[in-house]
Design a protein around this motif. Structure first.
Motif, PDB file in Angstrom:
ATOM      1  N   GLU A   1     -42.845  51.827  13.727  1.00 42.04           N
ATOM      2  CA  GLU A   1     -41.587  51.277  13.227  1.00 42.04           C
ATOM      3  C   GLU A   1     -41.366  49.880  13.770  1.00 42.04           C
ATOM      4  OE1 GLU A   1     -38.096  53.649  13.804  1.00 42.04           O
ATOM      5  OE2 GLU A   1     -39.034  55.420  12.914  1.00 42.04           O
ATOM      6  N   ARG A   2     -40.927  49.018  12.895  1.00 40.28           N
ATOM      7  CA  ARG A   2     -40.496  47.679  13.316  1.00 40.28           C
ATOM      8  C   ARG A   2     -39.127  47.801  13.979  1.00 40.28           C
ATOM      9  NH1 ARG A   2     -42.366  46.924   7.961  1.00 40.28           N
ATOM     10  NH2 ARG A   2     -44.210  45.599   7.873  1.00 40.28           N
ATOM     11  N   GLY A   3     -38.683  46.719  14.568  1.00 41.08           N
ATOM     12  CA  GLY A   3     -37.372  46.688  15.210  1.00 41.08           C
ATOM     13  C   GLY A   3     -36.236  47.079  14.283  1.00 41.08           C
ATOM     14  N   ASP A   4     -36.392  46.796  12.967  1.00 39.10           N
ATOM     15  CA  ASP A   4     -35.338  47.133  12.002  1.00 39.10           C
ATOM     16  C   ASP A   4     -35.480  48.551  11.442  1.00 39.10           C
ATOM     17  OD1 ASP A   4     -37.449  46.961  10.208  1.00 39.10           O
ATOM     18  OD2 ASP A   4     -36.633  45.261   9.078  1.00 39.10           O
TER      19      ASP A   4
ATOM     20  N   THR B   1     -38.019  49.836   9.690  1.00 38.46           N
ATOM     21  CA  THR B   1     -38.974  49.999   8.603  1.00 38.46           C
ATOM     22  C   THR B   1     -40.368  50.245   9.175  1.00 38.46           C
ATOM     23  OG1 THR B   1     -39.387  47.612   8.435  1.00 38.46           O
ATOM     24  CG2 THR B   1     -37.640  48.528   7.021  1.00 38.46           C
TER      25      THR B   1
ATOM     26  N   SER C   1     -42.306  48.093  19.636  1.00 37.14           N
ATOM     27  CA  SER C   1     -41.000  47.704  19.095  1.00 37.14           C
ATOM     28  C   SER C   1     -39.960  48.791  19.288  1.00 37.14           C
ATOM     29  CB  SER C   1     -41.099  47.388  17.599  1.00 37.14           C
ATOM     30  OG  SER C   1     -41.907  46.268  17.391  1.00 37.14           O
ATOM     31  N   ARG C   2     -40.299  49.998  18.865  1.00 34.83           N
ATOM     32  CA  ARG C   2     -39.347  51.110  18.950  1.00 34.83           C
ATOM     33  C   ARG C   2     -39.954  52.364  19.559  1.00 34.83           C
ATOM     34  NH1 ARG C   2     -34.715  50.856  15.273  1.00 34.83           N
ATOM     35  NH2 ARG C   2     -34.917  53.105  15.125  1.00 34.83           N
TER      36      ARG C   2
END
Length: 123
Positions: free
Chosen positions: A23-26, A28, A62-63
């Protein structure tokens, strides 16, 4: 911490490869990366040949979560850094499962690769 069921452990552990999407920071998901996966005891692990500098590995930071697909099992997972005490068993699992690829398997058995060992935990 949630554990994989015995059936899912068997399927993921015997799958030749695993697709990992971090997962990206947002929130997605990144594009899937195909890699080797091993089972050691009641856990499954992946490693980056390029160590912690590998692009897909950096994406997991990132997450610390994402999605895997292996052996017909699709799960949302958390990426946990393996403890150095787990490295020897993970090494043995890589040798046993992928030893037929003699010249390739050695790349996941280096100190560089060991430092990137991630335990995949379902969430």
């Amino acid at each position: 911490m949630t554990n994989f069921s015995d059936a899912d452990l068997a399927k993921v552990g015997t799958a030749e490869e695993l697709d990992l999407r971090s997962e990206r920071g947002d929130g997605t998901l990144r594009d899937p990366v195909t890699m080797w996966v091993v089972r050691s005891g009641d856990h499954v692990y992946v490693r980056s040949v390029k160590g912690t500098a590998g692009p897909w590995y950096r994406g997991t930071l990132s997450r610390h979560q994402g999605r895997i697909d292996a052996g017909g099992v699709q799960r949302q997972v958390t990426f946990r850094r393996a403890d150095p005490g787990e490295y020897a068993a993970v090494d043995a699992a890589y040798r046993e499962k992928y030893g037929r690829y003699t010249s390739i398997v050695e790349h996941v058995l280096t100190d560089l690769a060991r430092e990137s060992t991630l335990r995949l935990e379902p969430r």
